[in-house]
Scaffold this active site. Sequence first.
Site, PDB file in Angstrom:
ATOM      1  N   ARG A 115       0.852  -1.179   0.000  1.00 11.55           N
ATOM      2  CA  ARG A 115       0.000   0.000   0.000  1.00 11.55           C
ATOM      3  C   ARG A 115       0.888   1.229   0.000  1.00 11.55           C
ATOM      4  O   ARG A 115       1.946   1.239   0.613  1.00 11.55           O
ATOM      5  CB  ARG A 115      -0.921   0.040   1.221  1.00 11.55           C
ATOM      6  CG  ARG A 115      -2.077  -0.932   1.187  1.00 11.55           C
ATOM      7  CD  ARG A 115      -3.031  -0.648   2.335  1.00 11.55           C
ATOM      8  NE  ARG A 115      -4.210  -1.500   2.307  1.00 11.55           N
ATOM      9  CZ  ARG A 115      -4.313  -2.648   2.953  1.00 11.55           C
ATOM     10  NH1 ARG A 115      -3.283  -3.080   3.695  1.00 11.55           N
ATOM     11  NH2 ARG A 115      -5.417  -3.360   2.876  1.00 11.55           N
ATOM     12  N   SER A 117       0.897   5.840  -1.100  1.00 16.46           N
ATOM     13  CA  SER A 117       0.110   7.055  -1.272  1.00 16.46           C
ATOM     14  C   SER A 117      -0.652   7.053  -2.592  1.00 16.46           C
ATOM     15  O   SER A 117      -1.694   7.698  -2.716  1.00 16.46           O
ATOM     16  CB  SER A 117       1.031   8.279  -1.214  1.00 16.46           C
ATOM     17  OG  SER A 117       2.031   8.194  -2.225  1.00 16.46           O
ATOM     18  N   PHE A 118      -0.115   6.346  -3.574  1.00 14.94           N
ATOM     19  CA  PHE A 118      -0.767   6.326  -4.877  1.00 14.94           C
ATOM     20  C   PHE A 118      -1.915   5.317  -4.919  1.00 14.94           C
ATOM     21  O   PHE A 118      -2.979   5.601  -5.461  1.00 14.94           O
ATOM     22  CB  PHE A 118       0.260   5.992  -5.963  1.00 14.94           C
ATOM     23  CG  PHE A 118      -0.333   5.905  -7.338  1.00 14.94           C
ATOM     24  CD1 PHE A 118      -0.606   7.056  -8.064  1.00 14.94           C
ATOM     25  CD2 PHE A 118      -0.633   4.682  -7.915  1.00 14.94           C
ATOM     26  CE1 PHE A 118      -1.157   6.979  -9.333  1.00 14.94           C
ATOM     27  CE2 PHE A 118      -1.180   4.593  -9.177  1.00 14.94           C
ATOM     28  CZ  PHE A 118      -1.440   5.749  -9.892  1.00 14.94           C
ATOM     29  N   GLY A 119      -1.701   4.145  -4.349  1.00 20.08           N
ATOM     30  CA  GLY A 119      -2.732   3.114  -4.421  1.00 20.08           C
ATOM     31  C   GLY A 119      -2.291   1.839  -3.729  1.00 20.08           C
ATOM     32  O   GLY A 119      -1.394   1.835  -2.874  1.00 20.08           O
ATOM     33  N   VAL A 121      -1.313  -2.426  -4.226  1.00 16.72           N
ATOM     34  CA  VAL A 121      -0.727  -3.395  -5.147  1.00 16.72           C
ATOM     35  C   VAL A 121      -1.246  -4.770  -4.755  1.00 16.72           C
ATOM     36  O   VAL A 121      -1.120  -5.183  -3.595  1.00 16.72           O
ATOM     37  CB  VAL A 121       0.812  -3.352  -5.116  1.00 16.72           C
ATOM     38  CG1 VAL A 121       1.392  -4.316  -6.141  1.00 16.72           C
ATOM     39  CG2 VAL A 121       1.307  -1.932  -5.376  1.00 16.72           C
ATOM     40  N   ASP A 227      13.034   8.371  -7.227  1.00 19.06           N
ATOM     41  CA  ASP A 227      12.440   7.722  -6.050  1.00 19.06           C
ATOM     42  C   ASP A 227      13.107   6.366  -5.802  1.00 19.06           C
ATOM     43  O   ASP A 227      12.424   5.354  -5.574  1.00 19.06           O
ATOM     44  CB  ASP A 227      10.931   7.548  -6.234  1.00 19.06           C
ATOM     45  CG  ASP A 227      10.212   7.281  -4.915  1.00 19.06           C
ATOM     46  OD1 ASP A 227      10.822   7.519  -3.849  1.00 19.06           O
ATOM     47  OD2 ASP A 227       9.051   6.826  -4.959  1.00 19.06           O
ATOM     48  N   ASN A 232      11.121   0.353  -3.426  1.00 13.92           N
ATOM     49  CA  ASN A 232      10.889   0.284  -4.868  1.00 13.92           C
ATOM     50  C   ASN A 232      11.882  -0.628  -5.579  1.00 13.92           C
ATOM     51  O   ASN A 232      11.933  -0.628  -6.809  1.00 13.92           O
ATOM     52  CB  ASN A 232      10.959   1.689  -5.479  1.00 13.92           C
ATOM     53  CG  ASN A 232       9.856   2.589  -4.950  1.00 13.92           C
ATOM     54  OD1 ASN A 232       8.804   2.120  -4.514  1.00 13.92           O
ATOM     55  ND2 ASN A 232      10.099   3.894  -4.978  1.00 13.92           N
TER      56      ASN A 232
END
Length: 656
Positions: A115, A117-119, A121, A227, A232
């Site tokens: 999870r 800030s964008f969405g 997974v 980023d 990531n």
Amino acid sequence: MDETENNTSIDSVEVGPSSPRVVATPRIPIPVMMRETPLSTKRERQALTPRFRRPAPRMIKTVPQTRSIWSVRKDTTPQLVTPHGPQELESPHYDRANTQTFFEQVFQIDEIIGRGSFGEVFAARCREDSRLYAVKVSIAPMRQHSMSKYREAESHMIIPPHKNLVKFYRAWEETDRLYIQTELCEQSLQQYCSVQHALPENEIWNIFVDLLEAVHHLHSNDMIHDDIKPENIFLTKHKICKLGDFGLVINLKNPNDVKSAEEGDSKYLAPEVLNGKPTFASDIFSLGVTILEAATDLDVPSNGDAWHQIRNGQIPERFFVGISSDLRVLIEQMINKEPMKRPTSDALRKHLSIRTRLDSRRRYILSMDMRDGFCNLMSSILVWCMAFLSVVFHPVTRFHEAINNRRSELCAQFVNNQQHTPIQTPETSKVYSESLTGVALRQASQISPFDFSDDENPPHSQRRLFTGPVSRRLNFDDEMEDEEQATCSSSNSSAIETAEDSLSSPKKPVIPVTRQGTPKSARRLIPSYRNRSGSRDPTHHAGAGDSMNSSILDQERTDRYLRMRLAEQQLDWNDHSNMIDEAPPPMSCPPRIRRSLRDMPRMPVLNFNLLDEPIKKGKEKPVVEPAELRQRPMRNGLKSLRSRMASFQGSSGDEN
């Protein structure tokens, strides 16, 4: 020297030579909550912080978005995102009439793997090829005129594929949400480091080489990741690092991306980005902090003096214990405060320590790719071979299954047709009923009036096979008895017709018994044996009180008895010829013993009441010896055939 010069625990106050001595007071300790946390490892931080920490609540908009009644309703059809614009998305597993989304119909969700800030997974299995993928779903609806609406999807499509970048498959928009389907890796670098903590230096070099190849591939295509952090970076099952999450990727060829550049995570952010914009050097700085965290298990701060301490290169020596000098030098160069002094990705690839490991790492990745490809090829060949064999041998297996089913049906039918032999009639067998009636067992089970239970005497309601009870008893002398006695019913119904009924009424057809296990006492005489020993005049009448008629009746009784004996002998002969050597049922007398006991006289009945009577003098009766009892003739007088035959119907020799 004054005593307070080297005392660091009290405040030193300078006074003049003439001023009186000032008493030094201890320094007020700073509260623990307000102290500046020094640099520490993750293990040390875990020991100071509680094991469980409740996550921050997510922001949820409770009030729905208000729309005008004149607004046009948006189309919810999924649109495939392509470099040339949105296109219609099709799939054999997608039904437009279904209210579920394309993601819910085509994919089977296994779990949530992340999870942000964008969405969110999801790890989902696609129903089209049965493979696992990582699907990233945006949380907030996208704006229609937003410049970064398809930014991440476009970055995936613009960047050329690379072995150290997460593979991109497709992206689509549905209900104002963006779905990105990418390769699914085993775990992230953050998860791996949180379990392993300080990694061996050999693994650090492999991670360093893989990430450097990914960053160099982006920089060579004028792309800035902006980023780079352990969250990531993903690891495959072969421990190959891949860089993902291109949500903040900046394309230097696109002026809009440069203007709308956003900052990444503050833990790995270069200091010049605070006052400027991201550059290639900022990616090198983020890569250096990531390698430093993986090698030293450093708990990277997000702000404060510790954050500036890392940017200034003031890292304690205890964090570099066990790390080679080459790796330490490269890390210090990459996290240099001055961006111009940081090496580029091309310069790092030319370093001696990296260049020697670069070729071996490429060979390893190539061998793993070939291995995975070979395994996928063999699995596909195996699936096709199994499909071919199933098509070829399917008729054979169906035929074999049909044969087995038919065999099972026959066996079950044979077992079900096996009749239960009553305990009180051990002489009966499977072949006996067929020899008696001449009818097959399968047909017999449908018309038989008997219930073949363990009791030899069926209920009175089921005794419909024979005629009504006789009006007179047929008496015979003892000299007329033979070894084989005529059978009759064990109940009040008799199998022998009276003389009056036989002379007055015509003969009725005899219904043969067609059920296996018919007791011997319930046998019906076959018509063929009736006229075997003689015939009689159907017009003859017997008078009730005439002496001539009584002599005729006696002769008729004798003839009938002889006919019954012949019929019984014939039936017994059929039994012996069709006898099957079967084990006698339990708690029953064998047939051979029963036949041998028929010739023996009956056991006397003991009357114990005589012992209680007083014995009168002079009238004592002599005691009868046992030998005399055995030789005593049977009682004279008239006795009915039913009472005589009932004495031989028991299953044991001691029945009365």
